[in-house]
Scaffold this motif. Sequence first.
Motif, PDB file in Angstrom:
ATOM      1  N   GLY A   5       4.720   8.291   3.380  1.00  0.00           N
ATOM      2  CA  GLY A   5       3.569   7.453   3.713  1.00  0.00           C
ATOM      3  C   GLY A   5       2.711   7.062   2.535  1.00  0.00           C
ATOM      4  O   GLY A   5       1.643   6.470   2.717  1.00  0.00           O
ATOM      5  N   SER A   6       3.152   7.370   1.323  1.00  0.00           N
ATOM      6  CA  SER A   6       2.355   7.035   0.132  1.00  0.00           C
ATOM      7  C   SER A   6       2.511   5.568  -0.272  1.00  0.00           C
ATOM      8  O   SER A   6       1.515   4.872  -0.508  1.00  0.00           O
ATOM      9  CB  SER A   6       2.753   7.953  -1.029  1.00  0.00           C
ATOM     10  N   ALA A   7       3.753   5.086  -0.350  1.00  0.00           N
ATOM     11  CA  ALA A   7       4.012   3.718  -0.810  1.00  0.00           C
ATOM     12  C   ALA A   7       3.300   2.627  -0.008  1.00  0.00           C
ATOM     13  O   ALA A   7       2.851   1.633  -0.589  1.00  0.00           O
ATOM     14  CB  ALA A   7       5.512   3.452  -0.845  1.00  0.00           C
ATOM     15  N   PRO A   8       3.172   2.751   1.341  1.00  0.00           N
ATOM     16  CA  PRO A   8       2.490   1.687   2.081  1.00  0.00           C
ATOM     17  C   PRO A   8       1.016   1.509   1.705  1.00  0.00           C
ATOM     18  O   PRO A   8       0.435   0.462   1.968  1.00  0.00           O
ATOM     19  CB  PRO A   8       2.633   2.093   3.554  1.00  0.00           C
ATOM     20  N   ILE A   9       0.410   2.512   1.059  1.00  0.00           N
ATOM     21  CA  ILE A   9      -0.979   2.377   0.616  1.00  0.00           C
ATOM     22  C   ILE A   9      -1.054   1.305  -0.475  1.00  0.00           C
ATOM     23  O   ILE A   9      -1.973   0.479  -0.499  1.00  0.00           O
ATOM     24  CB  ILE A   9      -1.533   3.722   0.103  1.00  0.00           C
ATOM     25  N   ALA A  10      -0.046   1.299  -1.375  1.00  0.00           N
ATOM     26  CA  ALA A  10       0.022   0.265  -2.414  1.00  0.00           C
ATOM     27  C   ALA A  10       0.502  -1.054  -1.830  1.00  0.00           C
ATOM     28  O   ALA A  10      -0.018  -2.122  -2.166  1.00  0.00           O
ATOM     29  CB  ALA A  10       0.949   0.715  -3.545  1.00  0.00           C
ATOM     30  N   ALA A  11       1.481  -0.988  -0.924  1.00  0.00           N
ATOM     31  CA  ALA A  11       2.041  -2.207  -0.319  1.00  0.00           C
ATOM     32  C   ALA A  11       0.969  -3.018   0.402  1.00  0.00           C
ATOM     33  O   ALA A  11       1.002  -4.250   0.412  1.00  0.00           O
ATOM     34  CB  ALA A  11       3.157  -1.838   0.653  1.00  0.00           C
ATOM     35  N   ALA A  12       0.003  -2.325   1.009  1.00  0.00           N
ATOM     36  CA  ALA A  12      -1.056  -3.005   1.775  1.00  0.00           C
ATOM     37  C   ALA A  12      -1.884  -3.950   0.914  1.00  0.00           C
ATOM     38  O   ALA A  12      -2.460  -4.920   1.422  1.00  0.00           O
ATOM     39  CB  ALA A  12      -1.969  -1.962   2.418  1.00  0.00           C
ATOM     40  N   ALA A  13      -1.929  -3.690  -0.405  1.00  0.00           N
ATOM     41  CA  ALA A  13      -2.761  -4.501  -1.308  1.00  0.00           C
ATOM     42  C   ALA A  13      -2.077  -5.794  -1.737  1.00  0.00           C
ATOM     43  O   ALA A  13      -2.686  -6.627  -2.422  1.00  0.00           O
ATOM     44  CB  ALA A  13      -3.143  -3.689  -2.537  1.00  0.00           C
ATOM     45  N   ALA A  14      -0.814  -6.007  -1.337  1.00  0.00           N
ATOM     46  CA  ALA A  14      -0.052  -7.189  -1.780  1.00  0.00           C
ATOM     47  C   ALA A  14      -0.591  -8.489  -1.192  1.00  0.00           C
ATOM     48  O   ALA A  14      -1.029  -8.534  -0.044  1.00  0.00           O
ATOM     49  CB  ALA A  14       1.411  -7.025  -1.399  1.00  0.00           C
ATOM     50  N   LYS A  15      -0.544  -9.542  -1.996  1.00  0.00           N
ATOM     51  CA  LYS A  15      -0.972 -10.872  -1.547  1.00  0.00           C
ATOM     52  C   LYS A  15       0.160 -11.510  -0.739  1.00  0.00           C
ATOM     53  O   LYS A  15       1.034 -12.170  -1.287  1.00  0.00           O
ATOM     54  CB  LYS A  15      -1.303 -11.758  -2.758  1.00  0.00           C
ATOM     55  N   THR A  16       0.126 -11.291   0.541  1.00  0.00           N
ATOM     56  CA  THR A  16       1.123 -11.882   1.427  1.00  0.00           C
ATOM     57  C   THR A  16       0.576 -11.945   2.837  1.00  0.00           C
ATOM     58  O   THR A  16      -0.286 -11.150   3.222  1.00  0.00           O
ATOM     59  CB  THR A  16       2.442 -11.073   1.407  1.00  0.00           C
ATOM     60  N   GLU A  17       1.071 -12.915   3.591  1.00  0.00           N
ATOM     61  CA  GLU A  17       0.699 -13.012   5.001  1.00  0.00           C
ATOM     62  C   GLU A  17       1.853 -12.549   5.879  1.00  0.00           C
ATOM     63  O   GLU A  17       1.745 -12.567   7.102  1.00  0.00           O
ATOM     64  CB  GLU A  17       0.335 -14.469   5.342  1.00  0.00           C
ATOM     65  N   GLU A  18       2.961 -12.169   5.250  1.00  0.00           N
ATOM     66  CA  GLU A  18       4.171 -11.871   5.995  1.00  0.00           C
ATOM     67  C   GLU A  18       4.561 -10.393   5.869  1.00  0.00           C
ATOM     68  O   GLU A  18       5.066  -9.964   4.824  1.00  0.00           O
ATOM     69  CB  GLU A  18       5.313 -12.765   5.474  1.00  0.00           C
ATOM     70  N   PRO A  19       4.309  -9.603   6.917  1.00  0.00           N
ATOM     71  CA  PRO A  19       4.641  -8.169   6.868  1.00  0.00           C
ATOM     72  C   PRO A  19       6.096  -7.876   6.517  1.00  0.00           C
ATOM     73  O   PRO A  19       6.380  -6.965   5.744  1.00  0.00           O
ATOM     74  CB  PRO A  19       4.320  -7.686   8.289  1.00  0.00           C
ATOM     75  N   VAL A  20       7.022  -8.678   7.068  1.00  0.00           N
ATOM     76  CA  VAL A  20       8.449  -8.428   6.852  1.00  0.00           C
ATOM     77  C   VAL A  20       8.828  -8.597   5.379  1.00  0.00           C
ATOM     78  O   VAL A  20       9.603  -7.810   4.825  1.00  0.00           O
ATOM     79  CB  VAL A  20       9.318  -9.335   7.754  1.00  0.00           C
ATOM     80  N   GLU A  21       8.255  -9.615   4.732  1.00  0.00           N
ATOM     81  CA  GLU A  21       8.578  -9.844   3.321  1.00  0.00           C
ATOM     82  C   GLU A  21       8.137  -8.661   2.459  1.00  0.00           C
ATOM     83  O   GLU A  21       8.855  -8.229   1.562  1.00  0.00           O
ATOM     84  CB  GLU A  21       7.956 -11.152   2.824  1.00  0.00           C
ATOM     85  N   GLN A  22       6.952  -8.142   2.730  1.00  0.00           N
ATOM     86  CA  GLN A  22       6.499  -6.984   1.959  1.00  0.00           C
ATOM     87  C   GLN A  22       7.320  -5.748   2.307  1.00  0.00           C
ATOM     88  O   GLN A  22       7.565  -4.902   1.443  1.00  0.00           O
ATOM     89  CB  GLN A  22       5.008  -6.709   2.195  1.00  0.00           C
ATOM     90  N   GLY A  23       7.764  -5.661   3.563  1.00  0.00           N
ATOM     91  CA  GLY A  23       8.647  -4.562   3.956  1.00  0.00           C
ATOM     92  C   GLY A  23       9.945  -4.589   3.151  1.00  0.00           C
ATOM     93  O   GLY A  23      10.415  -3.543   2.677  1.00  0.00           O
TER      94      GLY A  23
END
Length: 441
Positions: A279-297
């Motif tokens: 559960g650590s990586a999603p803390i950084a992933a949340a800060a990404a400039k994107t509107e698309e959850p799947v792309e960041q996934g």
Amino acid sequence: MYKILSQLDSFVWGPPLLVLLVGTGIYLSVRLGLLQILKLPKAIKLIFKADNKGQGDISSFAALATALAATVGTGNIVGVATAIKLGGPGALFWMWVAAFFGMATKYAEGVLAIKYRTKDANGEIAGGPMYYILNGMGKRWRPLAVAFSIFGVMVALFGSGTFTQVNSITESLNNAVGLSPKVISPILAIIVAIIIFGGIQSISKVSEKIVPFMATIYILAALIILAFNWKFIIPSILLIIKSAFSGQAATGGFLGATTMVAIQAGIARGVFSNESGLGSAPIAAAAAKTEEPVEQGLVSMTGTFIDTIIICSLTGLTIIVTGSWSSNLNGATLTQSAFATVFGQFGTYALTVSLILFAFTTILGWGYYGERCFEFLFGTPAITIYRLIFVAMVALGGFLKLEVIWVIADIVNGLMAIPNLVALLALSPVIIKETRRYFSK
């Protein structure tokens, strides 16, 4: 106390947690149609060609670099060597299995990180398991979110974020050039303070530059070793597969390891390295400039691929093809001996530099993870207090060699995973729905 904590550590990282970690990955892999294979080319493409539009503090690549900064650490050099020493060459096979299913877990974490992120009082993005537990599962699940945050802060301040990494840096420099840990750790604390007080923007800028550089240098060095030992690559791979099911352990001090030891060592060290499910990586992933959850996934998923399938595999193969795995060495010195077979003394220095960079970036990544968890627990005004405590812990790192702290770090690291995995399973219908919606377009 150490004995009691060691038993607790063995229990936390025992079969129940390993089954939950890998089981969640298997379940998500099946429900998502082996997305980690079929969509990997698209995921790799997105690293460099993501739109970077929408709300967020940093680019998708910067978010991945920050996550990799935290995951590509001593686990890739020391952890792999420890796993092979404990469980034999077969441990590397189980590391691959954990990473393969862990890619689906990391994908799911990235999707939920974007879907349920929010903004703090400073206007900065706040996301991660505590927010997808609270916003996805509902307010009554707040205790689960609080538990995750408490464990996250403990890992950042007492484990992966400070003492273990600082010890790796100070010992490496002490062995290589004779610098005292009491001199190194305060200097390290000052450098860390300059970066983390700049927030995620500052951390990601440093990570974007150091992570690709350090990973490239390490990968090239490992490939050169494999090129020199190319005749042993196929036999080594066959040995890894055979040992995974026959329980052949390293000869140094071992009469033989069971298959269970190989499985446990491989999966536990693999998860410790790539952090899939923690559960650590999603803390950084949340800060990404994107509107698309799947792309960041998808971008997040490549983190596990790079960390374990590429870097850990190269470490493991260099140790096995050079024959170093059957020596009496362990940890960093085992990997150093493998590098020295081709590069001589220069290989030892090169690995020391890699270990220092790997550990330093892990400090930065975990500094941010702990900050977000601390902010969730105590509010935005408390961020400065957290940063001061974190820097103080880095400064203390060179003075402490308490095995008890290392065991506590391992325990809370494992405990972090439980609230996160519960959330991933509970919110799996959301993950599947988002995935189908995206790919149907």
